[in-house]
Scaffold this active site. Structure first.
Site, PDB file in Angstrom:
ATOM      1  N   TRP A   8       0.854  -1.177   0.209  1.00 18.86           N
ATOM      2  CA  TRP A   8      -0.127   0.019   0.020  1.00 18.86           C
ATOM      3  C   TRP A   8       0.934   1.293  -0.087  1.00 18.86           C
ATOM      4  O   TRP A   8       0.422   2.538  -0.645  1.00 18.86           O
ATOM      5  CB  TRP A   8      -0.919   0.018   1.214  1.00 18.86           C
ATOM      6  CG  TRP A   8      -1.708   1.247   1.275  1.00 18.86           C
ATOM      7  CD1 TRP A   8      -3.122   1.318   0.774  1.00 18.86           C
ATOM      8  CD2 TRP A   8      -1.447   2.502   2.098  1.00 18.86           C
ATOM      9  NE1 TRP A   8      -3.516   2.494   1.136  1.00 18.86           N
ATOM     10  CE2 TRP A   8      -2.587   3.335   1.793  1.00 18.86           C
ATOM     11  CE3 TRP A   8      -0.200   2.967   2.475  1.00 18.86           C
ATOM     12  CZ2 TRP A   8      -2.721   4.518   2.406  1.00 18.86           C
ATOM     13  CZ3 TRP A   8      -0.394   4.295   3.113  1.00 18.86           C
ATOM     14  CH2 TRP A   8      -1.421   5.176   2.958  1.00 18.86           C
ATOM     15  N   HIS A   9       1.908   1.140   0.620  1.00 18.05           N
ATOM     16  CA  HIS A   9       2.936   2.299   0.698  1.00 18.05           C
ATOM     17  C   HIS A   9       3.566   2.592  -0.515  1.00 18.05           C
ATOM     18  O   HIS A   9       3.723   3.850  -0.801  1.00 18.05           O
ATOM     19  CB  HIS A   9       3.875   2.157   1.953  1.00 18.05           C
ATOM     20  CG  HIS A   9       3.353   2.431   3.337  1.00 18.05           C
ATOM     21  ND1 HIS A   9       2.776   1.374   3.887  1.00 18.05           N
ATOM     22  CD2 HIS A   9       3.175   3.475   4.062  1.00 18.05           C
ATOM     23  CE1 HIS A   9       2.405   2.029   5.287  1.00 18.05           C
ATOM     24  NE2 HIS A   9       2.497   3.280   5.243  1.00 18.05           N
ATOM     25  N   GLY A  10       3.777   1.767  -1.325  1.00 13.70           N
ATOM     26  CA  GLY A  10       4.746   1.857  -2.454  1.00 13.70           C
ATOM     27  C   GLY A  10       4.878   0.790  -3.418  1.00 13.70           C
ATOM     28  O   GLY A  10       4.600  -0.321  -2.821  1.00 13.70           O
ATOM     29  N   PHE A  17       1.725   8.031  -1.672  1.00 15.32           N
ATOM     30  CA  PHE A  17       0.975   6.846  -1.422  1.00 15.32           C
ATOM     31  C   PHE A  17      -0.552   6.835  -1.847  1.00 15.32           C
ATOM     32  O   PHE A  17      -1.041   6.084  -1.699  1.00 15.32           O
ATOM     33  CB  PHE A  17       1.108   6.325   0.006  1.00 15.32           C
ATOM     34  CG  PHE A  17       2.550   6.426   0.404  1.00 15.32           C
ATOM     35  CD1 PHE A  17       3.591   5.933  -0.423  1.00 15.32           C
ATOM     36  CD2 PHE A  17       3.077   6.901   1.641  1.00 15.32           C
ATOM     37  CE1 PHE A  17       5.031   6.132  -0.063  1.00 15.32           C
ATOM     38  CE2 PHE A  17       4.408   6.931   2.013  1.00 15.32           C
ATOM     39  CZ  PHE A  17       5.206   6.454   1.229  1.00 15.32           C
TER      40      PHE A  17
END
Lengths: 475, 322
Positions: free
Chosen positions: A325-327, A475
């Site tokens: 999800w973050h990257g 993000f």
């Protein structure tokens, strides 16, 4: 629009003024128009994507409520697929194409490459898709009534203080607030304003200051001395990312509070955590609540038949998804795996924060260990690829060059580092022990004036004003 | 009512405190720096100069007017500015010409990033804050910075925009410290440290050559022609093991401009000086000893150029006069 921009300095008072002078009945419209304007400061066309998702989820909510159980599941699946599909397309498409092309090259297909679409990730997409999913799931579970007012629902997704980087609000918390009349309360407005100012200090004074040091080091890890690298890894980047994101959250919270809205506090002094489990209950709280409620718990429940392995699978799945999800990239997957491994160890050996907090020594050891583990795992978070992560780790532990001269000989570097470290320490201690002075509605006027003027002075004298977006926007 | 009282008092207190901090900052900076600001000299200086050197830090640290003056027997000034690209290089000349007799010769010194103006048009806008009432300065700043009108009208913003180094210098100044390196007519000594190991330096930064940057260069050439000023371009020494990714494109462009406008270029890129690691603080900046060597060579070349007074069409000096 960035919070730390001149436009916002004009936008915020104007919108707040209009919000309070118009009748309650039309306030949602004021906020909705303001939120659209706020969003169009980036790529205006992406507003259409947002509207599309709003229509899909708004309709899905109503249909889920009206339909029979069998059909409800299908509608929920369509809604979630739409959100996740759009998120994946914009966020991961280029990465998947790159990997596929690399694979094709590996197997000898050198003349064929899948085409790239030059698309930009709509800003804040990960946040508002998760908030939308939260809404449809809550309606599906019967814990939230479907919203009938399209404008209010759109505002739930687009409310400008939390539109770009959260907090990811549950419908139960935010939706009812749009219906409640908000009065003009001087004390509340002053509190909101002070929270915003503190957020600006965290972002502009600390995060952006540390950011310039961190960027310099990570742009040239090969030439950075080990001591500089160690300071960057253990101190500067962890506090940069914390102050950047918690700064954004404070500004969002304060801005909402000025208008009478209460948003979820995303951070509770995470760097004072005794275990990693505790850390993740204090860091980006709204996202972790989301993963706990919609990934971890359902998965652990579904797999409970296989015994303790169910927890293990649920923990790993949750943290790997959180990493992704973050990257985009393997570095984020590894970041997630590291968190999962450490939490599994904590679970296995029953290392609990409640036990550690009983002894001062264990408390100190717990805080230092947790912070160090987080800081080291953040190497993967910050590096542009695995190669760079390995290079940093090698420079820290294997091929070391711990000469003080790289840092200590240059007096300006020394001054810059000392100022940065002083601000970090002061802010952490203030947050831990004195944050109530910001939140107290019963301060005397003179106390509020002293607090605010001091913060204004710190902000203007020590702020870094030539920057920089918020890290979590990507993000 | 409480809110309005609060806002009013906060504004009054904050402005008062910021005014005090700003005056301390200015006092500290004045104490620390031992020479007058270049912008101030260009705008308000009483002296008229025969030779004006304009460029970036590479000019500021490389060209010593004491040496130039003693060899050329003329009066020169080093108007180099840290981080300057063609915008600031041109601005210095514009500022000087406002209230001075045009110099006999302008020497414009370039670097590979001189015509790259989109990334960082003005290196340190805060240095111009006290000159914002000057039309030329304000025009340039407002062209590239949307906050320029704020800077002009809200004086204490200088404290917000100052760099960390400038703030630290102010603190050192207040504590009674002065800048170590001496200055003379705009020149700054750059110390005696040098590159210890001769290794390769790859500058992989993709410096663009912007059309607006080239237009500004053309504007500088036109100004010199209109004012009957002889113009000379230089590319001062860089360590021979340094390689710029964009070097070839840069020289191709600069040579084309020189040819078109018949301006000689003293190109020191492959000069003897470049091979001495003891002359360089870093691959692009000479130390004091290197600056002395370069200034001697440059002065001799300028002398030759001015004394012979020949039209040097298509001649790119690479004389090793040092």
């Amino acid at each position: 629009m960035l919070f730390n921009s001149l436009q916002f300095l004009v936008f915020f008072p104007v919108v707040t003024f209009l919000y309070f002078i118009i009748p309650h009945k039309y306030r949602w419209l004021c906020l909705f128009v303001a939120s659209c304007y706020f969003y169009t400061a980036y790529v205006p066309q992406y507003l259409l994507i947002l509207f599309f998702l709003i229509i899909v989820d708004y309709t899905a909510g109503i249909l889920i409520e009206k339909s029979k159980p069998t059909k409800r599941k299908l509608i929920l699946a369509i809604s979630i697929t739409s959100n996740v599909g759009i998120l994946c397309f914009f966020k991961y498409f280029t990465y998947i194409i790159d990997n596929a092309n690399a694979l094709l090259q590996q197997i000898g297909e050198r003349n064929f490459a899948l085409p790239h679409l030059n698309i930009l990730l709509p800003i804040g997409l990960s946040f508002h898709t998760f908030q939308a999913i939260s809404y449809t799931i809550e309606v599906y579970k019967g814990k939230q009534k479907a919203e009938r007012h399209l404008g209010i629902y759109a505002l739930y997704i687009m409310f400008y203080p939390q539109l770009l980087a959260g907090p990811i609000e549950t419908p139960q918390n935010l939706l009812p607030q749009f219906y409640q009349p908000k009065n003009f309360d001087s004390d509340r407005i002053i509190v909101g304003f002070k929270i915003m100012l503190f957020g600006f200090i965290k972002k502009v004074v600390i995060a952006d200051r540390l950011g310039s040091i961190v960027n310099e080091v990570y742009q040239n890890t090969a030439d950075a001395g080990s001591l500089k690298l160690l300071l960057t890894v253990l101190l500067f980047f962890p506090f940069q990312i914390y102050c950047d994101f918690s700064g954004y959250s404070s500004i969002a919270l304060g801005a909402a509070k000025v208008m009478g809205f209460e948003l979820t506090d995303n951070f509770k002094t995470p760097y004072f955590s005794l275990t990693l489990t505790q850390f993740w209950s204090r860091w980006h709280i709204s996202l972790n609540n989301w993963f706990r409620n919609y990934v971890y718990k359902p998965l652990a429940l579904r797999l409970r038949g296989i015994g303790k392995m169910s927890i293990l699978i649920a923990v790993f799945t949750t943290f790997i998804l959180s990493g992704i999800w973050h990257g985009v990239g393997w570095t984020f997957v590894i970041f997630g795996v590291i968190q999962a491994v450490i939490i599994t160890v904590e679970l296995r050996f029953k290392i609990k924060s409640s036990e550690l907090s009983k002894s001062p020594l264990k408390k100190v050891i717990g805080i230092i260990t947790t912070c160090s583990l987080i800081a080291l795992s953040l190497i993967f978070f910050r590096s542009i690829n695995i190669h760079q992560s390995i290079e940093v780790l090698t420079r820290l532990f294997v091929n070391t060059n711990y000469k003080a001269s790289g840092v200590l000989s240059d007096k300006f570097t020394m001054v810059a580092y000392s100022i940065a470290i002083s601000f970090v320490l002061a802010t952490m201690l203030f947050e831990k022990y004195s944050a109530h002075t910001l939140l107290n509605k019963n301060n005397t006027l003179s106390k509020d004036v002293i607090i605010t003027s001091t913060m204004v002075l710190i902000l203007l004298c020590f702020g870094v004003f030539n920057s920089l977006s918020f890290i979590y926007f990507q993000f | 009512m409480r809110l309005f009282k609060y806002i009013l008092i906060v504004v009054l207190v904050s402005v008062s405190l910021l005014s005090i901090v700003l005056s301390l900052y200015k006092q500290g900076r004045n104490n620390f720096n031992n020479d007058k600001s270049t912008v101030s000299e260009m705008l308000y200086g009483r002296d008229n100069y025969d030779i004006l050197f304009i460029g970036s830090s590479r000019t500021k640290w490389h060209v010593n007017p004491r040496i130039i003056d003693s060899i050329t027997k003329m009066n020169s000034y080093n108007a180099g500015r840290f981080g300057a690209n063609i915008i600031e290089i041109n601005l210095m000349l514009q500022c000087y010409l406002e209230k001075h007799i045009p110099p006999r010769l302008v020497v414009a010194d370039f670097s590979v990033n001189s015509f790259n103006i989109t990334d960082n048009p003005i290196y340190s806008p805060v240095d111009y804050f006290e000159y914002m009432n000057n039309a030329a300065v304000y025009d340039v700043l407002s062209k590239y910075h949307e906050r320029a009108w704020l800077w002009k009208h809200v004086p204490f913003l200088e404290i917000c925009e100052a760099s960390e180094i400038q703030k630290a210098q102010a603190v050192f100044g207040l504590l009674g410290k002065r800048e170590i390196h001496k200055g003379y007519k705009g020149y700054k000594e750059n110390g005696s440290s040098y590159i210890a190991t001769a290794s390769k330096y790859d500058d992989n930064f993709d410096f663009k050559i912007d059309q607006p940057g080239l237009n500004t260069l053309q504007q500088l050439i036109t100004t010199c022609k209109q004012n009957n000023i002889q113009l000379l371009f230089t590319y001062s020494p860089e360590f021979y093991l340094l390689h710029h990714k964009t070097e070839a494109t840069f020289f191709k462009t600069l040579n084309a401009v020189c040819e078109k406008n018949k301006i000689p270029l003293l190109n020191y890129r492959n000069h003897e000086i470049c091979k001495r690691n003891t002359f360089f603080v870093d691959p692009v900046h000479l130390n004091t000893e290197g600056a002395t060597a370069f200034s001697i060579s440059l002065a001799k070349n300028i002398n030759a150029y001015l004394q012979q007074h020949k039209q040097l069409n298509n001649v790119y000096y690479t004389q090793n006069t040092y």
